[in-house]
Design a protein around this motif. Structure first.
Motif, PDB file in Angstrom:
ATOM      1  N   UNK A 145       0.853  -1.179   0.000  1.00  0.00           N
ATOM      2  CA  UNK A 145       0.000   0.000   0.000  1.00  0.00           C
ATOM      3  C   UNK A 145       0.902   1.247   0.000  1.00  0.00           C
ATOM      4  N   UNK A 146       0.639   2.191  -0.891  1.00  0.00           N
ATOM      5  CA  UNK A 146       1.450   3.403  -0.960  1.00  0.00           C
ATOM      6  C   UNK A 146       1.110   4.330   0.204  1.00  0.00           C
ATOM      7  N   UNK A 147       1.963   5.339   0.394  1.00  0.00           N
ATOM      8  CA  UNK A 147       1.756   6.278   1.495  1.00  0.00           C
ATOM      9  C   UNK A 147       0.361   6.884   1.484  1.00  0.00           C
ATOM     10  N   UNK A 148      -0.050   7.372   0.337  1.00  0.00           N
ATOM     11  CA  UNK A 148      -1.319   8.081   0.313  1.00  0.00           C
ATOM     12  C   UNK A 148      -2.520   7.152   0.286  1.00  0.00           C
ATOM     13  N   UNK A 149      -2.337   5.880  -0.092  1.00  0.00           N
ATOM     14  CA  UNK A 149      -3.429   4.914   0.085  1.00  0.00           C
ATOM     15  C   UNK A 149      -3.659   4.678   1.571  1.00  0.00           C
ATOM     16  N   UNK A 150      -2.572   4.591   2.337  1.00  0.00           N
ATOM     17  CA  UNK A 150      -2.705   4.452   3.803  1.00  0.00           C
ATOM     18  C   UNK A 150      -3.362   5.702   4.390  1.00  0.00           C
TER      19      UNK A 150
END
Length: 191
Positions: A1-6
């Motif tokens: 999961x990418x930073x901005x998905x988190x």
């Protein structure tokens, strides 16, 4: 999961609206932040994971603060919390108070790149006159009992303080609601 998905997942969990444009503004902020931080040392944040955590910590109070059309952030430094809050509430006018020349320059460029309505005041808070905002905030600038007298002359509807210290959050400050998320403690008061 990418930073901005988190980040987006955390916002959904908090019940905070976070659209694609908000994520894009945060991505612009992150790019500017790391470009400047590498050269100018504007913050202790050195990696994307910590940047993401700071963004989540900064956004969390949107769960409980009254909606605001203007925000005054004292000691804006690397843009936390004001630029994160601005990314999520882009209609708000932000006034960032930061006396450090290189940090103020970063805040101006980052806020412009993000498309935010922003004024940068390169002064100490004690030297600010005639400013008002619906929400006054500060992240880890100083102890609440030191900070509150410094901003007593600012006209505001609410005050939000971010602190990493349980001791500071529990200090003898009356009338503030105390919230916390992970290691950050929030003091909030409507005036």
């Amino acid at each position: 999961m990418s930073d901005f998905e988190r980040f987006a997942s955390a916002m959904r969990g908090f019940g905070i609206a976070c659209d694609c444009e908000s994520i894009e503004r945060l991505a612009i902020f992150r790019h500017a932040f790391f470009a400047w931080n590498t050269t100018h040392n504007i913050s202790a944040v050195r990696d994307s994971r910590t940047f993401e955590r700071y963004c989540i910590d900064c956004a969390y109070p949107l769960r409980f603060v009254r909606p605001f059309a203007s925000l005054l952030d004292v000691g804006s430094g690397g843009g936390f919390p004001a630029l994160v809050l601005g990314a999520l509430v882009p209609s708000a006018h932000l006034c960032l108070v930061e006396p450090n020349k290189k940090k103020a320059a970063f805040l101006l460029i980052a806020s412009q790149q993000m498309g935010l309505h922003c004024t940068i005041l390169r002064k100490r808070i004690e030297n600010i006159q005639g400013q008002s905002a619906e929400l006054l905030c500060s992240r880890a600038l100083c102890a609440p009992d030191v900070f509150l007298p410094l901003v007593a002359h600012i006209c505001t509807r609410a005050i939000l303080l971010y602190t990493g210290s349980q001791k500071l959050a529990n200090s003898e400050i009356t009338g503030f609601v105390h919230e916390h998320y992970e290691t950050i403690h929030y003091l909030y008061k409507e005036l």
